[in-house]
Structures are given as C-alpha cells and as structure tokens.
Design an enzyme around this catalytic site. Sequence first.
Site, short mmCIF file in Angstrom:
data_model
loop_
_atom_site.label_atom_id
_atom_site.label_comp_id
_atom_site.label_asym_id
_atom_site.label_seq_id
_atom_site.Cartn_x
_atom_site.Cartn_y
_atom_site.Cartn_z
N HIS A 116 2.28 9.55 -28.85
CA HIS A 116 1.76 8.18 -28.15
C HIS A 116 0.84 7.43 -29.29
CE1 HIS A 116 2.02 9.95 -23.73
NE2 HIS A 116 3.21 9.40 -24.39
N GLU B 79 -1.56 17.12 -12.66
CA GLU B 79 -2.21 17.26 -14.13
C GLU B 79 -3.24 17.56 -14.47
OE1 GLU B 79 -1.23 15.00 -18.13
OE2 GLU B 79 0.54 15.03 -17.21
N LYS C 231 10.54 21.40 -15.32
CA LYS C 231 9.93 20.32 -14.88
C LYS C 231 9.20 20.41 -13.44
CE LYS C 231 7.90 16.11 -15.48
NZ LYS C 231 8.43 14.88 -15.66
N ARG D 256 0.27 21.47 -16.23
CA ARG D 256 1.12 20.47 -16.49
C ARG D 256 0.80 19.77 -17.74
NH1 ARG D 256 3.17 15.71 -11.90
NH2 ARG D 256 4.48 14.71 -13.38
N LYS E 80 5.09 10.81 -11.93
CA LYS E 80 4.04 10.02 -12.76
C LYS E 80 4.76 8.82 -12.87
CE LYS E 80 2.35 12.30 -16.36
NZ LYS E 80 2.03 13.02 -17.69
N HIS F 174 3.16 14.84 -27.42
CA HIS F 174 2.90 13.47 -27.17
C HIS F 174 1.62 12.78 -27.39
CE1 HIS F 174 6.24 14.57 -24.59
NE2 HIS F 174 6.32 13.46 -23.91
N HIS G 230 10.26 5.95 -27.57
CA HIS G 230 9.24 7.32 -27.12
C HIS G 230 9.60 8.39 -27.64
CE1 HIS G 230 6.62 9.35 -24.52
NE2 HIS G 230 7.84 10.09 -24.04
N ASN H 226 3.09 17.80 -22.16
CA ASN H 226 2.74 16.75 -23.26
C ASN H 226 2.71 17.13 -24.69
OD1 ASN H 226 2.03 14.48 -21.65
ND2 ASN H 226 0.40 15.39 -20.77
N GLU I 295 13.04 15.35 -25.53
CA GLU I 295 12.42 15.78 -24.35
C GLU I 295 12.98 17.07 -23.84
OE1 GLU I 295 9.42 15.02 -23.13
OE2 GLU I 295 9.13 12.76 -23.51
N ARG J 122 0.59 -1.07 -0.04
CA ARG J 122 -0.10 0.03 -0.01
C ARG J 122 0.75 1.27 0.09
NH1 ARG J 122 -4.26 -2.65 3.67
NH2 ARG J 122 -5.75 -3.40 2.43
#
Length: 372
Positions: free
Chosen positions: A255, A240, A230, A244, A146, A251, A269, A248, A188, A124
């Site tokens: 993606h 996000e 960042k 934020r 993330k 992206h 990527h 992307n 990036e 947990r």
Amino acid sequence: MAEPTTVHVPLGERAYDILIGNGLIDNAGALLKAKFPGRRFGIVTDTEVAIAQLPRLTASLDAAEVSYATGVLPNGESTKSFARLGEVVEAILAARLERGDLIIALGGGVIGDLAGFAAAIARRGMDFVQVPTSLLAQVDSSVGGKTGINSPHGKNLIGAFHQPKLVLADLDALHTLPPRQLAAGYAEVVKYGLIDDEPFYFWLEDNRREIFAGNAALRAEMVARCCAAKTRFVLADEKETGVRALLNLGHTFGHALESATGYSDRLLHGEGVAIGMVLAHGFSAKLGLAPSQDTGRIAQHLSAAGLPTHLNDIPGELPDTDYLMNAIAQDKKVVRGALTFILTRGIGQAFIEKNVDPAAVHAYLEEVRAIR
C-alpha cells in the site's frame, strides 16, 4: 451451464454463497431472478469491463425480464474516490432504486470496493451482489464484505464492512484479462499459501504454468481454495480486529508503494502486494525470524508469473524512504501509533507482529533500495 462449485459463507442471517464456474454471467439473469424475485438492480461497472462483460450481463437480465439501470465509471484505482462514490450514490437515487433493490458490482477490486461501499450507504444500506471479473477480485476482494475508497492519506482508509448477498465468480471472465492483470491477481492467490497453507503454495509452484495457460479445472480449484481460505478468516474475525489481519501479508509495504506511485497504472495493487510479500519475507529474514532462502524462492515464483519483486522493478522514480515510512504509518493496522506488520517464520507461517521498530523498517528499506 455445468454445475458451479459453491463455497458457503455461514454468517447467520447474512450468510451467502460464492458460486465459481463457467457461464455464470450469461446465466446471471435467471439466477438473480430466482433468488431475488421482484427486485430491480443497479449495475456498477467500469469502461473496460463494460466492453468485455457488460453485454453478457445485460443480455441475461433482458432474457430474464429483470429491470435494471447501469452506471459506467472510469477504469483504474483513482476511481476509488469520494467524487466517484458520490456519482454512484446519486445515480442509485436518480434511478429510483429502492432500499429493497440490489446493486450489482460488475468488475475487479476497484468496482467491487466502490459499489459495495455505495450500497452500504445509499438509503442507509442496500443489498448488493458481487460479480468479480478479475482474478484478484474472485479470490480476494469480492469475499468478506470489506468495501471502501482511498484517501490521499492512504489506501482503503474510508469504508464499511458490508457483506454481499451473493458472489458470482465466472471463470470465463478471466479469459479476457490482459496478462498483467491476471498476474496481479495471482499475487493474492500466492498470499494464501504463504500465510498458513504451505501445501497450497507448493501446489501453485507445481501448477502455475498450466493455470496461466488456461487449464479450467486447475483455475476452478485455485479460486475455490482461495475463497474457502478467505471465508475461514472472515468467520474467525469478520471486522478484522485480530487474525483476519493475516490476509494483509505484504500489504503494508504494498500500500505504501501504491501511494508512492499515485495509485496509478505504474503499479497495480497485486504488483504492490507481490513486492510487499517479498519485502515482508526479506524483513523477517533480516530479523532472524525466517530462512533467508525463502525470500529468493518466493521472488523467483512471483517473477516467473510476470510480477515485479523488487523496488527497482517499479518504473520511474520513487519518493524517499521517509515518504514510504509516512505511508506505512497510515496503515489501518497501526494502533496508537505503533506499527503492526504481518511477518513470517517461513512459507505458510505468517504471524501478526505488533510494535515493530520503525527504525528497523527504515533501515531495511534503505538497504533494499541500495541493491541494484
């Protein structure tokens, strides 16, 4: 070891430091023992990083007399799966790592995302340390919390926000990267300039050759500037839900292309992001929002760095435009079925555009595909 550059992420009780410098992996044992006394560690890495970097890390842990267990996963984007996540969690439990112990994510973005997610759910919630070994991970995925895995429906659709306790960005690890991986990470880097920092983008244009040649001071400055950028976005919008999402840029298209290539080595990527950023600028120009010459300038910069910039640069056949649109419709930024894109008014002027017309995106992709 020279004093590393430190970027602080001030998230209250969850605050942590990003250390950027040389020799950090070789000194990780002493650093971790001092910061987390009495803890045990579980190292998660992949087959390629296990050859290049794991011996450095374990030697430092042994020298510091720190207890640890190690798990090695296959290299590649396909590792970000439920099956591999289950393996890691079960290995954590089998090693009898306790809730107060820490997971070390030693690797690129895939390992960082997967190990971070495993730490978020094992017992947990366990603490973890990011030791990013790729440029992409050092400037982006290791910072901000993330974590996650991919789904057949899309990339990073399953995961959690779980901040690390420390990030050790060892610039020496970059020397072992294949040129293609270094270039993928550089996409990036460029992203931060294109979002809202035009001077940084121009700085990259001026210094790209020396950065790729291995100039240590320029690399350290580059990574630090990206981590600071960042951090700024994370502090403004940790989960996000707003600004934020600018991170992307490129992206949504990228993606979809990764999905179209089966999350394989056909398209890394960062390569998908590079093509996606060119597409985002081209689409913005098509809508009359941005100067058309910016698209060519950005494409030239990325191409000179060894990155693909057009759909035709992807080896093999791509699925049709309807497939790409379906993948875009699964993007995390979609709200109530409405497409959200990161568009731009020029270099350093990205913005969030909601309710983008799918027909316009489809027509633009068809137009791009027709270019040979």
